[in-house]
Motif scaffolding. Structure first.
Motif, short mmCIF file in Angstrom:
data_model
loop_
_atom_site.label_atom_id
_atom_site.label_comp_id
_atom_site.label_asym_id
_atom_site.label_seq_id
_atom_site.Cartn_x
_atom_site.Cartn_y
_atom_site.Cartn_z
N SER A 106 0.83 -1.21 0.00
CA SER A 106 0.00 0.00 0.00
C SER A 106 0.86 1.26 0.00
CB SER A 106 -0.92 0.01 1.22
OG SER A 106 -0.17 -0.08 2.43
N SER A 107 2.03 1.20 0.68
CA SER A 107 2.92 2.35 0.69
C SER A 107 3.46 2.65 -0.70
CB SER A 107 4.08 2.11 1.66
OG SER A 107 4.75 0.90 1.36
N PHE A 108 3.67 1.61 -1.53
CA PHE A 108 4.16 1.82 -2.89
C PHE A 108 3.07 2.48 -3.74
CE2 PHE A 108 4.92 0.69 -7.28
CZ PHE A 108 6.27 0.96 -7.44
N ILE A 109 1.84 2.07 -3.52
CA ILE A 109 0.72 2.69 -4.27
C ILE A 109 0.62 4.17 -3.92
CG2 ILE A 109 -1.77 2.67 -4.60
CD1 ILE A 109 -1.70 -0.35 -4.07
N ILE A 110 0.78 4.49 -2.62
CA ILE A 110 0.77 5.90 -2.21
C ILE A 110 1.89 6.66 -2.90
CG2 ILE A 110 1.10 7.46 -0.25
CD1 ILE A 110 -0.28 5.37 1.49
#
Length: 655
Positions: free
Chosen positions: A532-536
């Motif tokens: 999810s941090s990569f998507i952000i």
């Protein structure tokens, strides 16, 4: 030799010799040596009664003149001594009949001195011993009560006012004594009371002595004093929240004021009516569901709400006093120039200070005042030339008060200029400086020109003056330098932001092709693609890239604009607003993307690392907001806000 011993200059020596040995000197005046004077001054200043008594060997020494201004020891004690017991002891040694004779070179008696320095306790003791001091004038024909209000000593003034009212019936009728409530003395008193903002006192004085409002001293009148007072609602600059509180929250009945009215109603019905009228407009038709108890607590314990309430009461008080003065001036039996002398100066001052409440009340009371001229200009003409937007709004939009408005539309000055020609002239420098930045100043000038264009007749757009210039020609000639300054300001601002936007584009584009954690060697897919941090990171980086690119293009369009006069009205400010907004969005999303990258690289299974990352991310964002947001707000407010030509509010009026 003993007389001049210790003096340092020839001028001091000759002055002392003249004072001491001149034939015109009063024979009975007791003088002391300069050394003794210094020692006596020190004793008085320190409040040392025992030491001071050593210098008073004779009875006349108590009233001796101890300096070049012919001040007595009592004058010096009142002005410098902080020891009340010293003053009491000194007063005991001086006869009641001697007090009026103790005067300086300017004929200031001891009560004058107490009023000048604001020594209320000394004033009380002096009046108690000899009330005659209240009604003796100095060499400028001023009474002690005048000196107190001149020095802004409110407590001393209020005491002297009460004492004067108490003793005036008996003493002021005697020969040689003057009343502060009659003749020119009354004008000086009332105008200075108004200037000090003591509106309650002014109202009481007008009710008790109505002729004070109708009396003149040269060009000085009560109407002139109240017309220029900086206490009207139109002189305030509230933000949205303050206007909301002022307009709605403070409309319920004020319990505190209700109690105050009940307390004073039996003592002074006129004052009770005054306070009630001022309070009634402050609290009505609010959200009825809010309990009155809550409002009372808010007024007592919330400082800014209490302050706004006090300001609203003050705004209504000044209008009430203005109405009262207009009513009294209207009772003058003489007609013509005599009444005109009262309202003409008042109208001029209200116009110069941009106070529509005063203009409205004067026109309501004296309809002929609408034709007042100042520097050969009528009200509307002068308001346009001097950019008095509040008065202009009132004159143009208030159909209930301003009559013959169509006659003002067609007024031409001596040079053949109609209203639109006058709007084309450059505003006074003081008005221009109310707006920061040459571009916004140019925009404000265009707003004035466009607004006046809507008011005047359509044919006036092409009418030429004696110089064969149309209004737009006058505008371009007058604003030639301001347009150049605005162009330079716009280009420098856009150039700085262009560099910033280009740097952001470079950073976020590089980040997009070198993703954190790297790519899978077989598939080429990002290793942390499912996090999810990569998507952000990916979303924030994309937003930053697109926003900064848009911002760059907007700033480039500003740099390549033609900079016509009319471009400063909407086109250029709109581009700068959008560019700044996009730049702010790009900076914010860039910091979010960088924070996500840090978390991907170092924060796996370490949730605590989010706290310092979030805190550090807020630092540059907060800095950007603090430094650049004011400019953005000013641009939006000036371009799309309520503007200076909105309908005038009735908050400052008594209904």
């Amino acid at each position: 030799m003993d007389t001049v011993l210790g003096l340092h200059t020839a001028n001091d020596v000759w002055k002392k010799l003249k004072t001491t040995y001149s034939p015109s000197a009063t024979p009975t005046t007791t003088t002391t040596s300069n050394k003794e004077n210094r020692l006596l001054y020190g004793a008085i200043l320190n409040g040392d009664w025992e030491k001071a008594r050593e210098f008073f060997n004779e009875k006349d020494a108590w009233t001796a003149k101890i300096n070049d201004d012919n001040e007595s020891p009592l004058h010096v004690a009142i002005g410098t001594c902080k020891n009340i017991e010293f003053l009491e002891n000194l007063l005991k040694e001086i006869d009641r009949e001697s007090l009026p004779k103790l005067v300086t070179n300017r004929k200031l008696n001891v009560l004058h001195r107490a009023a000048l320095v604001g020594n209320t306790k000394a004033a009380e003791m002096l009046v108690e011993k000899n009330p005659l001091l209240l009604f003796i004038v100095d060499n400028q024909k001023y009474l002690p009560i005048h000196r107190a209000i001149f020095g802004s000593h409110e407590n001393t003034f209020l005491y002297l006012l009460d004492a004067t009212k108490q003793h005036i019936r008996v003493i002021s009728q005697q020969d040689g004594y003057q009343s502060p409530f009659e003749g020119v003395n009354s004008v000086v008193l009332l105008t200075n009371v108004i200037a000090e903002g003591l509106l309650d006192v002014a109202y009481e004085l007008i009710k008790e002595y109505p002729y004070m409002a109708r009396t003149k001293k040269g060009n000085s009148t009560a109407l002139k004093a109240i017309a220029k007072l900086d206490a009207y609602y139109s002189g305030t600059r509230y933000n949205f929240y303050q206007r909301f509180i002022y307009s709605y929250v403070l409309k319920e009945n004020n319990i505190d004021n209700a109690y105050e009215i009940q307390d004073i109603e039996s003592q002074d019905p006129d004052k009770a009516k005054f306070v009630a009228n001022c309070s009634r407009s402050c609290f009505h038709s609010v959200v009825r569901m809010i309990h009155v108890k809550f409002l009372k607590v808010a007024l007592l314990h919330v400082p800014h709400i209490k302050h706004l309430h006090e300001e609203k009461v003050k705004h209504n008080k000044v209008v009430m006093v203005l109405k009262c003065i207009c009513e009294e001036v209207g009772k003058i039996d003489e007609v013509g120039d005599h009444i005109c002398e009262h309202y003409h100066e008042a109208m001029t001052l209200a116009l110069e200070n941009d106070i529509p409440e005063a203009i409205e009340e004067i026109i309501t009371s004296f309809p002929e005042a609408i034709w007042t001229k100042h520097n050969d200009y009528y009200l509307t003409q002068f308001a346009i030339i001097n950019r008095c937007e509040k008065v202009y709004n009132f004159l143009v939009h208030d159909h209930e008060v301003v009559i013959d408005k169509h006659l003002h539309k067609v007024r031409i000055d001596k040079d053949g200029n109609n209203l639109l020609h006058l709007a084309g002239h450059l505003a006074p420098i003081a008005k221009l400086n109310l707006v920061s930045g040459a571009a916004l100043q140019m925009q404000r000038e265009l707003q004035w020109f466009e607004q006046v264009k809507k008011f005047v007749l359509h044919r006036h757009n092409r009418t030429k003056n004696k110089n064969q210039e149309t209004p737009i020609m006058v505008f371009r000639r007058e604003h030639k330098d301001l347009r150049k300054e605005g162009e330079e300001w716009m280009k420098k601002t856009a150039d700085s932001y262009t560099i910033t936007a280009a740097l952001i584009i470079t950073i976020v584009f590089a980040a997009a092709i070198t993703v954190p954690g790297g790519n899978d060697g077989n598939t080429g897919k990002a290793i942390f693609a499912n996090k999810s941090s990569f998507i952000i990171f990916a979303v924030s980086d994309a937003i930053s890239l697109f926003a900064s690119t848009t911002s760059l293009l907007l700033f480039l369009s500003i740099l390549t604009a033609r900079y016509r006069d009319e471009d400063f009205l909407y086109r250029l400010p709109k581009r700068l607003i959008l560019g700044l907004a996009m730049l702010f969005l790009s900076v914010t999303s860039m910091m979010v993307a960088f924070s996500a990258t840090l978390y991907i690289m170092f924060g796996q299974e370490k949730k605590w690392i989010l706290i310092p990352i979030a805190a550090l991310t807020c630092l540059p964002i907060a800095s950007f907001v603090t430094l650049q947001l004011p400019l953005l707000v000013d641009l939006i407010s000036s371009t799309y806000g309520h503007g200076i030509f909105g309908k005038q509010s009735d908050h400052g009026r008594i209904k």
